[in-house]
Design an enzyme around this catalytic site. Structure first.
Site, PDB file in Angstrom:
ATOM      1  N   ARG A  19       8.230  -7.130  -8.980  1.00 53.16           N
ATOM      2  CA  ARG A  19       7.414  -6.064  -9.569  1.00 53.16           C
ATOM      3  C   ARG A  19       7.135  -6.302 -11.045  1.00 53.16           C
ATOM      4  O   ARG A  19       7.184  -5.369 -11.849  1.00 53.16           O
ATOM      5  CB  ARG A  19       8.107  -4.694  -9.406  1.00 53.16           C
ATOM      6  CG  ARG A  19       8.317  -4.260  -7.977  1.00 53.16           C
ATOM      7  CD  ARG A  19       7.095  -3.545  -7.457  1.00 53.16           C
ATOM      8  NE  ARG A  19       7.288  -3.116  -6.095  1.00 53.16           N
ATOM      9  CZ  ARG A  19       7.422  -1.848  -5.736  1.00 53.16           C
ATOM     10  NH1 ARG A  19       7.387  -0.904  -6.642  1.00 53.16           N
ATOM     11  NH2 ARG A  19       7.580  -1.542  -4.474  1.00 53.16           N
ATOM     12  N   ARG A  23       3.987  -0.254 -13.247  1.00 58.34           N
ATOM     13  CA  ARG A  23       3.885   0.947 -14.081  1.00 58.34           C
ATOM     14  C   ARG A  23       4.612   0.885 -15.413  1.00 58.34           C
ATOM     15  O   ARG A  23       4.341   1.662 -16.308  1.00 58.34           O
ATOM     16  CB  ARG A  23       4.372   2.159 -13.280  1.00 58.34           C
ATOM     17  CG  ARG A  23       3.319   2.669 -12.338  1.00 58.34           C
ATOM     18  CD  ARG A  23       3.853   3.737 -11.438  1.00 58.34           C
ATOM     19  NE  ARG A  23       4.777   3.171 -10.464  1.00 58.34           N
ATOM     20  CZ  ARG A  23       5.379   3.873  -9.510  1.00 58.34           C
ATOM     21  NH1 ARG A  23       5.164   5.171  -9.438  1.00 58.34           N
ATOM     22  NH2 ARG A  23       6.195   3.289  -8.657  1.00 58.34           N
ATOM     23  N   ARG A  32      -4.818   1.846 -14.301  1.00 57.33           N
ATOM     24  CA  ARG A  32      -4.580   2.856 -13.268  1.00 57.33           C
ATOM     25  C   ARG A  32      -5.157   4.236 -13.623  1.00 57.33           C
ATOM     26  O   ARG A  32      -5.283   5.088 -12.750  1.00 57.33           O
ATOM     27  CB  ARG A  32      -3.085   2.938 -12.954  1.00 57.33           C
ATOM     28  CG  ARG A  32      -2.595   1.826 -12.042  1.00 57.33           C
ATOM     29  CD  ARG A  32      -2.885   2.083 -10.571  1.00 57.33           C
ATOM     30  NE  ARG A  32      -1.982   3.099 -10.038  1.00 57.33           N
ATOM     31  CZ  ARG A  32      -2.281   4.363  -9.860  1.00 57.33           C
ATOM     32  NH1 ARG A  32      -3.484   4.802 -10.141  1.00 57.33           N
ATOM     33  NH2 ARG A  32      -1.387   5.198  -9.392  1.00 57.33           N
ATOM     34  N   ASP A  68       0.365  -5.260  -1.898  1.00 53.93           N
ATOM     35  CA  ASP A  68       1.480  -4.439  -1.435  1.00 53.93           C
ATOM     36  C   ASP A  68       1.850  -4.816  -0.006  1.00 53.93           C
ATOM     37  O   ASP A  68       0.965  -5.176   0.778  1.00 53.93           O
ATOM     38  CB  ASP A  68       1.134  -2.950  -1.497  1.00 53.93           C
ATOM     39  CG  ASP A  68       2.394  -2.100  -1.431  1.00 53.93           C
ATOM     40  OD1 ASP A  68       3.021  -1.885  -2.477  1.00 53.93           O
ATOM     41  OD2 ASP A  68       2.792  -1.705  -0.317  1.00 53.93           O
ATOM     42  N   TYR A 145       8.526   1.909   7.561  1.00 53.92           N
ATOM     43  CA  TYR A 145       7.418   2.740   7.053  1.00 53.92           C
ATOM     44  C   TYR A 145       6.564   3.275   8.199  1.00 53.92           C
ATOM     45  O   TYR A 145       6.116   4.419   8.169  1.00 53.92           O
ATOM     46  CB  TYR A 145       6.554   1.951   6.074  1.00 53.92           C
ATOM     47  CG  TYR A 145       7.196   1.792   4.705  1.00 53.92           C
ATOM     48  CD1 TYR A 145       7.228   2.864   3.809  1.00 53.92           C
ATOM     49  CD2 TYR A 145       7.778   0.599   4.318  1.00 53.92           C
ATOM     50  CE1 TYR A 145       7.810   2.726   2.553  1.00 53.92           C
ATOM     51  CE2 TYR A 145       8.362   0.454   3.061  1.00 53.92           C
ATOM     52  CZ  TYR A 145       8.385   1.523   2.182  1.00 53.92           C
ATOM     53  OH  TYR A 145       8.971   1.387   0.946  1.00 53.92           O
TER      54      TYR A 145
HETATM   55  O1  1CP Z   1       4.469  -7.219  -9.721  1.00 56.49           O
HETATM   56  C1  1CP Z   1       4.512  -7.174  -8.510  1.00 56.49           C
HETATM   57  O2  1CP Z   1       5.454  -7.661  -7.877  1.00 56.49           O
HETATM   58  C2  1CP Z   1       3.378  -6.457  -7.868  1.00 56.49           C
HETATM   59  C3  1CP Z   1       3.104  -6.670  -6.470  1.00 56.49           C
HETATM   60  C4  1CP Z   1       3.872  -5.741  -5.543  1.00 56.49           C
HETATM   61  C5  1CP Z   1       4.823  -6.138  -4.590  1.00 56.49           C
HETATM   62  C6  1CP Z   1       5.403  -7.539  -4.423  1.00 56.49           C
HETATM   63  C7  1CP Z   1       3.692  -4.332  -5.380  1.00 56.49           C
HETATM   64  C8  1CP Z   1       2.798  -3.494  -6.183  1.00 56.49           C
HETATM   65  N1  1CP Z   1       4.444  -3.932  -4.303  1.00 56.49           N
HETATM   66  C9  1CP Z   1       5.154  -5.001  -3.826  1.00 56.49           C
HETATM   67  C10 1CP Z   1       6.043  -5.034  -2.668  1.00 56.49           C
HETATM   68  C11 1CP Z   1       6.517  -3.758  -2.076  1.00 56.49           C
HETATM   69  N2  1CP Z   1       5.830  -2.600  -1.831  1.00 56.49           N
HETATM   70  C12 1CP Z   1       7.809  -3.589  -1.558  1.00 56.49           C
HETATM   71  C13 1CP Z   1       8.847  -4.681  -1.535  1.00 56.49           C
HETATM   72  C14 1CP Z   1       9.489  -4.804  -2.867  1.00 56.49           C
HETATM   73  C15 1CP Z   1      10.635  -3.887  -3.107  1.00 56.49           C
HETATM   74  O3  1CP Z   1      11.520  -3.819  -2.254  1.00 56.49           O
HETATM   75  O4  1CP Z   1      10.642  -3.283  -4.182  1.00 56.49           O
HETATM   76  C16 1CP Z   1       7.912  -2.292  -1.040  1.00 56.49           C
HETATM   77  C17 1CP Z   1       9.116  -1.662  -0.398  1.00 56.49           C
HETATM   78  C18 1CP Z   1       6.647  -1.657  -1.198  1.00 56.49           C
HETATM   79  C19 1CP Z   1       6.252  -0.302  -0.768  1.00 56.49           C
HETATM   80  C20 1CP Z   1       5.782   0.472  -1.925  1.00 56.49           C
HETATM   81  N3  1CP Z   1       4.512   0.396  -2.451  1.00 56.49           N
HETATM   82  C21 1CP Z   1       6.528   1.303  -2.770  1.00 56.49           C
HETATM   83  C22 1CP Z   1       8.009   1.624  -2.583  1.00 56.49           C
HETATM   84  C23 1CP Z   1       8.163   2.986  -2.016  1.00 56.49           C
HETATM   85  C24 1CP Z   1       9.573   3.246  -1.538  1.00 56.49           C
HETATM   86  O5  1CP Z   1       9.737   3.409  -0.310  1.00 56.49           O
HETATM   87  O6  1CP Z   1      10.476   3.328  -2.376  1.00 56.49           O
HETATM   88  C25 1CP Z   1       5.684   1.752  -3.789  1.00 56.49           C
HETATM   89  C26 1CP Z   1       6.016   2.688  -4.912  1.00 56.49           C
HETATM   90  C27 1CP Z   1       4.409   1.160  -3.581  1.00 56.49           C
HETATM   91  C28 1CP Z   1       3.219   1.257  -4.460  1.00 56.49           C
HETATM   92  C29 1CP Z   1       3.134   0.118  -5.407  1.00 56.49           C
HETATM   93  N4  1CP Z   1       3.115  -1.221  -5.031  1.00 56.49           N
HETATM   94  C30 1CP Z   1       2.963  -2.023  -6.147  1.00 56.49           C
HETATM   95  C31 1CP Z   1       2.878  -1.146  -7.282  1.00 56.49           C
HETATM   96  C32 1CP Z   1       2.683  -1.606  -8.697  1.00 56.49           C
HETATM   97  C33 1CP Z   1       3.009   0.174  -6.810  1.00 56.49           C
HETATM   98  C34 1CP Z   1       2.934   1.430  -7.657  1.00 56.49           C
HETATM   99  C35 1CP Z   1       1.556   1.954  -7.589  1.00 56.49           C
HETATM  100  C36 1CP Z   1       1.151   2.736  -8.812  1.00 56.49           C
HETATM  101  O7  1CP Z   1       1.571   3.871  -8.979  1.00 56.49           O
HETATM  102  O8  1CP Z   1       0.363   2.202  -9.601  1.00 56.49           O
END
Ligand code: 1CP
Length: 338
Positions: A19, A23, A32, A68, A145
């Site tokens: 990540r 944010r 965003r 994502d 999910y």
């Molecule tokens: O910098 C990076 O790595 C960005 C690319 C990226 C990746 C590799 C994002 C952007 N998401 C992910 C993978 C991801 N998405 C995972 C696996 C990583 C981990 O375990 O942390 C998971 C579980 C998700 C699902 C997801 N999407 C969540 C988690 C929710 C939960 O159940 O806790 C969230 C918050 C998102 C939205 C998301 N994805 C990525 C970002 C930057 C965001 C936030 C969106 C925003 O508000 O701008």
């Protein structure tokens, strides 16, 4: 990074952060303000820009595509949304055995072509010396999910489903494994050099349940990936699972902070590379503690080949950016291999 992933000797310890674009970055929050998260993922030029900005700001040794793990669920029959706070929501989750018929195998990656374009744009803008990491969710984490419908703490619905409906579970997990392999193989063809599989929530299971309900499908997915591309298998949360996770496959095993690198390597075996494992909470402290933590981890590694520095899980949105930079700088300073 590529040499470390293949367990070959390197002159320094490579680092990237899970990540690393997100944010906690002011540039990201600014973008965003005008586009939703989903729109951002579906606008390849912008998605590439977000990641390239993060890589440049942090000085990390690899980029990961900005995307994502949940996007694959849309063409597989799920209505996916992201709430304004970034949390995911599925409006038509799987709740009983007949719902399983709605899960469509991903037969072509055409609906995800925007991801392939993000790969092309990111690769174009990225220094030739840095690898680009492709990624996808592992079958269990996607199923979690698909069944829970949103983030979960205890995963009670997905666990109940796999115990009550083992046949339907098998059918669904097969579809996730085959679809994800097709998706990752297309990412490789589009230009990524490494792939990471995120099994982010599998740590909620016992080792017995992992073996029975998850391992065969993670293995199937990994076995279907085009040979020659290093695979990082990240399945945090429960170090007891590590031996089985390694057996399910991957060249690099991702480790969280619940176990030391030394203990993890003993369980996994010396022929595998490891990636990890700083607690992301350390990035909420200060430069001195961050530098001490880096030295502590590097001491555990004992300069063995096949180590990629990373966090044990994704960077927290509250992380001060200067702390993330201090971490990367510390790994580059202390990680020179003589
Ligand atoms: O910098 C990076 O790595 C960005 C690319 C990226 C990746 C590799 C994002 C952007 N998401 C992910 C993978 C991801 N998405 C995972 C696996 C990583 C981990 O375990 O942390 C998971 C579980 C998700 C699902 C997801 N999407 C969540 C988690 C929710 C939960 O159940 O806790 C969230 C918050 C998102 C939205 C998301 N994805 C990525 C970002 C930057 C965001 C936030 C969106 C925003 O508000 O701008």
């Amino acid at each position: 990074m590529m040499r470390a992933a293949r367990c070959q000797k390197t002159t320094s310890v490579p680092i990237w952060l899970m990540r690393q674009a997100g944010r906690y970055m002011p540039e990201y929050r600014k973008i965003r303000e005008r586009v939703s998260f989903m729109e951002l993922c579906k606008t390849p030029e912008l998605a590439a820009e977000v990641m390239l900005t993060a890589v440049q700001c942090l000085g990390v040794d690899a980029a990961i595509i900005f995307s994502d793990i949940l996007l694959i669920l849309e063409p597989m029959g799920f209505e996916l949304e992201f709430e304004p706070d970034g949390g995911p929501k599925i409006n038509n989750p799987i709740r009983n055995s007949s719902d399983i018929k709605r899960v469509r195998e991903l037969e072509t990656v055409e609906p995800l072509e925007f991801v392939m374009n993000t790969i092309r744009y990111t690769r174009e803008g990225l220094d030739d010396s840095l690898p680009l990491i492709g990624f996808a969710g592992a079958p269990f984490t996607l199923a979690a999910y698909a069944i829970e419908g949103n983030s979960s703490r205890n995963f009670r619905q997905v666990k109940a489903f796999m115990h009550i409906y083992p046949n339907e579970w098998r059918e669904m997990m097969n579809k996730f494994a085959i679809s994800t392999a097709r998706y990752l193989n297309n990412q490789i063809t589009a230009g990524v050099q490494i792939v990471q599989i995120f099994d982010s929530w599998v740590g909620c299971l016992s080792d017995e349940d992992y073996k029975k309900y998850v391992k065969p499908y993670s293995r199937m997915l990994i076995d279907l990936i085009i040979p020659g591309t290093p695979i990082i298998h990240f399945a945090p949360g429960n170090p007891i699972l590590l031996t089985d996770i390694r057996e399910a496959g991957g060249h690099v095993i991702g480790i969280d902070w619940r176990i030391t690198i030394k203990q993890a390597w003993e369980m996994i075996g010396a022929n595998y590379a490891v990636q990890g494992n700083l607690d992301p909470a350390i990035l909420l402290t200060n430069r001195t503690l961050i530098r001490q933590s880096v030295q502590h981890i590097l001491r555990q590694v004992e300069w063995r080949p096949g180590f990629i520095f990373n966090l044990g899980h994704g960077i927290m949105p509250q992380t001060p950016i200067e702390n993330a930079i201090a971490l990367v700088d510390a790994v580059h300073e202390f990680g020179i291999i003589r």
